[in-house]
Design a protein around this motif. Structure first.
Motif, short mmCIF file in Angstrom:
data_model
loop_
_atom_site.label_atom_id
_atom_site.label_comp_id
_atom_site.label_asym_id
_atom_site.label_seq_id
_atom_site.Cartn_x
_atom_site.Cartn_y
_atom_site.Cartn_z
N PHE A 267 36.14 21.88 3.81
CA PHE A 267 35.99 21.85 5.06
C PHE A 267 34.54 21.14 5.22
CE2 PHE A 267 39.88 24.06 5.44
CZ PHE A 267 40.29 23.75 6.51
N ALA A 268 33.73 20.73 4.29
CA ALA A 268 32.26 20.49 4.68
C ALA A 268 32.14 19.35 5.20
CB ALA A 268 31.57 20.18 3.11
N LEU A 269 33.01 18.43 5.43
CA LEU A 269 33.01 16.91 6.11
C LEU A 269 33.69 17.20 7.42
CD1 LEU A 269 34.11 14.58 3.14
CD2 LEU A 269 31.76 15.31 4.03
N HIS A 270 33.92 18.30 7.81
CA HIS A 270 34.62 18.44 9.35
C HIS A 270 33.71 19.29 10.14
CE1 HIS A 270 38.59 17.18 7.98
NE2 HIS A 270 38.57 18.01 7.13
N ASP A 271 33.49 18.68 11.31
CA ASP A 271 32.65 19.32 12.44
C ASP A 271 33.29 20.70 12.76
OD1 ASP A 271 30.97 17.05 12.33
OD2 ASP A 271 32.03 16.09 14.02
N VAL A 272 32.35 21.42 12.76
CA VAL A 272 32.83 23.10 13.37
C VAL A 272 32.06 23.18 14.51
CG1 VAL A 272 32.80 25.17 12.58
CG2 VAL A 272 33.16 23.77 10.80
N PRO A 273 32.55 23.39 15.61
CA PRO A 273 31.65 23.61 16.90
C PRO A 273 31.17 24.94 17.06
CG PRO A 273 34.21 23.67 17.28
CD PRO A 273 33.97 23.22 15.87
N ALA A 274 30.70 25.08 18.02
CA ALA A 274 30.03 26.68 18.11
C ALA A 274 31.05 27.58 18.70
CB ALA A 274 28.85 26.58 19.34
N SER A 275 31.08 28.67 18.67
CA SER A 275 32.19 29.80 19.14
C SER A 275 31.93 29.90 20.65
CB SER A 275 32.10 31.01 18.52
OG SER A 275 30.80 31.51 18.93
N ILE A 276 33.30 30.09 21.16
CA ILE A 276 33.41 30.46 22.50
C ILE A 276 33.46 31.95 22.69
CG2 ILE A 276 34.71 30.32 24.58
CD1 ILE A 276 35.68 27.31 23.50
N PRO A 277 32.68 32.50 23.46
CA PRO A 277 32.67 33.89 23.59
C PRO A 277 34.02 34.44 24.27
CG PRO A 277 30.56 33.10 24.60
CD PRO A 277 31.34 31.96 24.29
N GLY A 278 34.72 35.33 23.47
CA GLY A 278 35.90 35.76 23.95
C GLY A 278 37.07 35.24 23.30
N ARG A 279 36.91 34.22 22.58
CA ARG A 279 37.93 33.29 22.09
C ARG A 279 38.54 34.15 20.79
NH1 ARG A 279 39.22 28.20 21.96
NH2 ARG A 279 39.13 28.24 24.37
N LEU A 280 39.79 34.50 20.93
CA LEU A 280 40.54 34.99 19.57
C LEU A 280 41.45 33.88 19.13
CD1 LEU A 280 41.60 38.33 21.04
CD2 LEU A 280 39.38 37.86 19.88
N LEU A 281 41.54 33.96 17.92
CA LEU A 281 42.45 33.00 17.07
C LEU A 281 43.34 33.50 16.12
CD1 LEU A 281 43.27 30.01 16.40
CD2 LEU A 281 41.35 30.14 14.71
N PHE A 282 44.63 33.12 16.16
CA PHE A 282 45.62 33.32 14.78
C PHE A 282 45.90 31.89 14.49
CE2 PHE A 282 49.55 32.89 12.67
CZ PHE A 282 49.55 33.86 11.86
N PHE A 283 45.93 31.65 13.13
CA PHE A 283 46.30 30.40 12.67
C PHE A 283 47.02 30.65 11.39
CE2 PHE A 283 42.29 31.13 10.59
CZ PHE A 283 42.44 30.54 9.23
N GLY A 284 48.07 29.64 11.12
CA GLY A 284 48.60 29.68 9.60
C GLY A 284 50.08 29.62 10.01
N LEU A 285 50.97 29.38 8.93
CA LEU A 285 52.30 29.80 9.05
C LEU A 285 52.78 30.88 9.66
CD1 LEU A 285 55.13 28.51 8.25
CD2 LEU A 285 54.99 29.61 6.15
N ILE A 286 53.39 30.82 10.54
CA ILE A 286 54.02 32.15 11.50
C ILE A 286 55.27 32.59 10.69
CG2 ILE A 286 54.64 33.05 13.49
CD1 ILE A 286 52.82 30.83 14.88
N ARG A 287 55.22 34.02 10.42
CA ARG A 287 56.25 34.65 9.75
C ARG A 287 56.28 36.05 10.21
NH1 ARG A 287 55.52 33.63 3.40
NH2 ARG A 287 57.45 34.66 3.24
#
Length: 359
Positions: A155-175
């Protein structure tokens, strides 16, 4: 359990057949990098024609059931027959079998036929690769520990933005075992308008998608982005999160957790010996853990802990380089070839090896 040392090998012409097809744009980076990180090995993607007629020295199996479980009983029976023919061929041709233990057991219930095929494969395995030292292989065959590498370079070539306070995340295949609906219900129970939850991933079934949609219905703080997410999207979503929430019912190894850590975001995961060891390795603030059923309290406490302890700097992922993993895999493949020869012709192989037998 017979832990064997892992050391880099010299130039090799070993031919290794992986149990997955040719990596593509939507493949897990773990699969793609495994091909490119073993320069001393001639890697082959899986096809049944090559598996049953091609030339290779080692069969490297990842998720066994994925090789032959299909929709419909008849198609699965055909898959099992092909798989057993492959195992027979490896035995007759003295082909070593290496198994990576991504999970202790399949996440979904399997039929008796599939369980039987899995047990045969267990007994036939020459060498186990485990991703953490807490994994106990199903048999006493030799085992090596090769930690799951990180995703920093990927992921070195991808831009990673600053975090947003209070933002929660789930990612990936949902099983089902990942308990995403429980995450959504837990989030809706937290009365804090400063929080937001993003679900990014592809549900395994339409029914599971509907369950999650119903759980979050009416809460404007929840954003559901169902479907495949490319690397650029993941880099953005992970970067904007303050905390990655992975409320799995069972977690033994998690590529999602490592991806989050690779992009310098703390993760919330179930508390067990494996995740505790991960916290010790990378730093406690980066691996928040919950016990028991996942609920709103787990979210509130984890966020408070992250903010209290801070997450400046980055998690320690020095033990998870792809160079080290590639060298360790090459050594494991070479050992599997030796073990296959000993298994088929123990006396002759023992004489060639100076009388040393491996259990």
């Amino acid at each position: 359990m017979n832990e064997v040392p892992v050391a880099p090998t010299g130039p090799s012409r070993l031919r290794v057949l992986q149990s997955f097809g040719t990596p593509g744009a939507t493949s897990n980076p773990y699969i793609t990098r495994l091909f490119s990180s073993t320069p001393g090995v001639e890697q082959h993607a899986f096809s049944w024609r090559y598996a049953l007629t091609g030339r290779f020295d080692v069969l490297h199996i990842h998720l066994v059931e994925v090789m032959f479980v299909r929709r419909g009983r008849i198609r699965t029976v055909v898959g099992v027959v092909l798989f057993l023919l492959l195992l027979l061929r490896t035995r007759v041709s003295r082909i070593g079998i290496v198994r990576t233990l991504h999970n202790v057991k399949p996440h979904e219930a399997q039929s008796r036929l599939v369980q039987w095929a899995l047990s045969i494969c267990d007994r036939r395995t020459d060498l186990w690769i485990r991703l953490n030292s807490n994994t106990v292989p199903p048999t006493g065959a030799p085992v090596v520990t090769i930690p799951h590498p990180d995703y920093r370079e990927w992921f070195a070539l991808h831009d990673v933005p600053a975090s947003i306070p209070g933002r929660l995340l789930f990612f990936g295949l949902i099983r089902p075992y990942k308990d995403v609906d429980a995450l959504v219900r837990a989030f809706t129970s937290v009365a804090d308008d400063a929080l937001s939850l993003h679900i990014v991933g592809d549900p395994q079934t339409a029914e599971l998608r509907e369950i999650i949609e119903r759980a979050g219905h009416g809460d404007p703080r929840i954003t559901l982005s169902f479907g495949y997410a490319d690397d650029s999207t993941l880099a953005t979503e992970i970067g904007e999160s303050e905390l990655i929430t992975l409320p799995y019912r069972e977690m033994h190894n998690s590529g999602a957790a490592l991806l989050g850590l690779s992009l310098h975001r703390p993760v919330l995961v179930p508390d067990n010996s494996v995740t505790a060891a991960l916290a010790d390795e990378v730093g406690e603030p980066w691996v928040q853990r919950f016990s028991g059923a996942f609920d709103g309290t787990a979210i509130v406490q984890a966020l408070a802990s992250v903010r209290r302890q801070g997450s400046d700097g980055s998690p320690d992922l020095t033990a998870r380089s792809w160079d080290a993993s590639g060298s360790a895999h090459e050594a494991a493949y070479a050992r599997a070839v030796e073990l296959a020869a000993i298994r088929i012709r123990p006396r002759r192989a023992a004489a060639q090896a100076g009388g040393r037998l491996y259990s």
